[in-house]
Motif scaffolding. Structure first.
Motif, short mmCIF file in Angstrom:
data_model
loop_
_atom_site.label_atom_id
_atom_site.label_comp_id
_atom_site.label_asym_id
_atom_site.label_seq_id
_atom_site.Cartn_x
_atom_site.Cartn_y
_atom_site.Cartn_z
N ALA A 53 0.83 -1.21 0.00
CA ALA A 53 0.00 0.00 0.00
C ALA A 53 0.86 1.26 0.00
O ALA A 53 0.55 2.25 -0.69
N ALA A 79 -3.45 -1.49 -7.74
CA ALA A 79 -4.44 -1.33 -6.68
C ALA A 79 -5.61 -2.29 -6.88
O ALA A 79 -6.12 -2.88 -5.91
N ALA A 80 -6.03 -2.46 -8.13
CA ALA A 80 -7.11 -3.41 -8.41
C ALA A 80 -6.67 -4.84 -8.08
O ALA A 80 -7.45 -5.65 -7.57
N GLY A 82 -4.50 -5.67 -5.78
CA GLY A 82 -4.54 -5.81 -4.33
C GLY A 82 -5.95 -5.99 -3.79
O GLY A 82 -6.17 -6.82 -2.90
N ALA A 83 -6.91 -5.24 -4.34
CA ALA A 83 -8.30 -5.38 -3.90
C ALA A 83 -8.85 -6.76 -4.24
O ALA A 83 -9.57 -7.38 -3.44
N ASN A 84 -8.48 -7.27 -5.41
CA ASN A 84 -8.93 -8.61 -5.80
C ASN A 84 -8.29 -9.67 -4.91
O ASN A 84 -8.92 -10.68 -4.57
N SER A 85 -7.04 -9.44 -4.52
CA SER A 85 -6.37 -10.37 -3.61
C SER A 85 -7.08 -10.42 -2.26
O SER A 85 -7.22 -11.50 -1.67
N MET A 86 -7.55 -9.28 -1.76
CA MET A 86 -8.28 -9.23 -0.50
C MET A 86 -9.55 -10.07 -0.58
O MET A 86 -9.88 -10.83 0.33
N TRP A 87 -10.27 -9.97 -1.70
CA TRP A 87 -11.51 -10.73 -1.88
C TRP A 87 -11.23 -12.23 -1.90
O TRP A 87 -11.93 -13.03 -1.29
N HIS A 90 -10.34 -13.59 1.64
CA HIS A 90 -11.54 -13.75 2.47
C HIS A 90 -12.36 -14.94 2.02
O HIS A 90 -12.85 -15.74 2.84
#
Length: 332
Positions: A53, A79-80, A82-87, A90
């Motif tokens: 980040a 950034a996209a 990283g956001a996809n990795s978070m999903w 989870h």
């Protein structure tokens, strides 16, 4: 210096435990099965995630400073990602169903095994999962799509009594390691730890009765001794149905009972002074008497078990030894 470091470590551990209890205050101990939903899954960036980040912020500032469209595109693409990795991180835990399996009692000094079956009902494989108990190394495993896998935690049984694995943590960093998702598993389970057997140099004498079993008679009892050919009039409850299904022939199970000989395993007759040594000696005598198929009883302060034979009697005696003089809240 070492004292200050140890104090800081204990303080940190205590604060961490209080925080965990506060976070999981709404989760009651589960009986046998637990399904992970969104309410019991937590996720935070890892150290690599925070670094990622920070790099994105620096790249964004550079792109703004130089008004470089390619830099903007690369920054937003990462950034996209990283956001996809978070999903994905989870989702790697979401919907998993964990079922605890019955645990087998062990003796003090051995390794106790707690086994859990992790079931994945979705069409997506779950990889990079780790299950760990407090102060234990994590066990890594994966679960295929619409499959289940057993996971075993090995815990050292240091002393007799009741062993509880405590609050377990199931966590993952899959797929990129930028985020860590975890859930606390709190099962209402315990395992009896029997005393460590210690041989007795001189076997305690009984109360004058014959300690050697006489010949068995052909009558019903608790000890299974084999099978024989079926005879008309035999009870259907004695039939060996498995042998019938396997061979097509009918056999009758025989259960005999030792007659005449019996012995008492008496607390007062043991050549030891302290409690734990006496319990360990009694444990050895119980195992020895059961192995010789003796009819034996157990006498302890406040406990007297009448002479009997069989696996159920052995287990009852060992349970009394494991729970002797434990507080009421410590019994399983």
């Amino acid at each position: 210096m070492k004292t200050a470091t140890a104090w800081l470590g204990r303080t940190h551990q205590g604060l961490r435990e209080k925080a965990i209890r506060w976070i999981t205050r709404g989760q009651r101990p589960e009986g046998r099965q637990l399904t992970l939903d969104r309410r019991c899954i937590y996720i935070l960036p890892t150290r690599q995630g925070y670094t990622f980040a920070l790099v994105l912020v620096v790249m964004l500032l550079g792109a703004i400073n130089y008004s470089n469209s390619m830099a903007f595109m690369l920054t937003f693409l990462l950034a996209a990602l990283g956001a996809n990795s978070m999903w994905h991180t989870h989702r790697n835990l979401l919907g998993l169903r964990i079922t605890r399996q019955p645990a087998t009692p062990v003796f003090a000094g051995q390794t106790a095994q707690f086994t859990y079956t992790v079931d994945n009902p979705s069409r997506v494989s779950r990889r990079g999962l780790l299950l760990e108990a407090p102060e234990q190394s994590p066990t890594e495993f994966s679960v295929g799509a619409r499959e289940n896998t057993p996971v075993t935690l090995n815990l050292r049984a240091r002393r007799r009594g009741v062993l509880r694995p405590g609050r377990l943590r199931l966590h993952t960093r899959y797929p990129l390691g930028l985020f860590r998702a975890w859930s606390w598993l709190n099962f209402d389970e315990s395992l009896l730890i029997y005393p460590q057997p210690i041989p007795v140099e001189q076997t305690p004498s009984g109360d004058g009765e014959d300690t050697e079993p006489q010949a068995t008679r052909n009558r019903a009892g608790e000890e299974f001794t084999g099978v024989r050919a079926y005879a008309p009039g035999d009870s259907p409850r004695r039939l060996d149905w498995k042998a019938l299904a396997r061979t097509g022939d009918m056999y009758t199970k025989e259960f005999h009972e030792l007659q005449g000989g019996q012995t008492w395993l008496d607390w007062e007759h043991l050549p030891a002074a302290d409690v734990e040594t006496r319990l360990s000696m009694l444990c050895h005598l119980v195992l020895e008497a059961h192995g010789k198929k003796l009819r034996f009883g157990l006498r302890m302060p406040g406990v007297e078990i009448e002479p009997a034979t069989g696996e159920r009697h052995r287990q009852r005696c060992l349970e009394q030894l494991a729970c002797f003089a434990l507080p009421a809240g410590e019994s399983p």
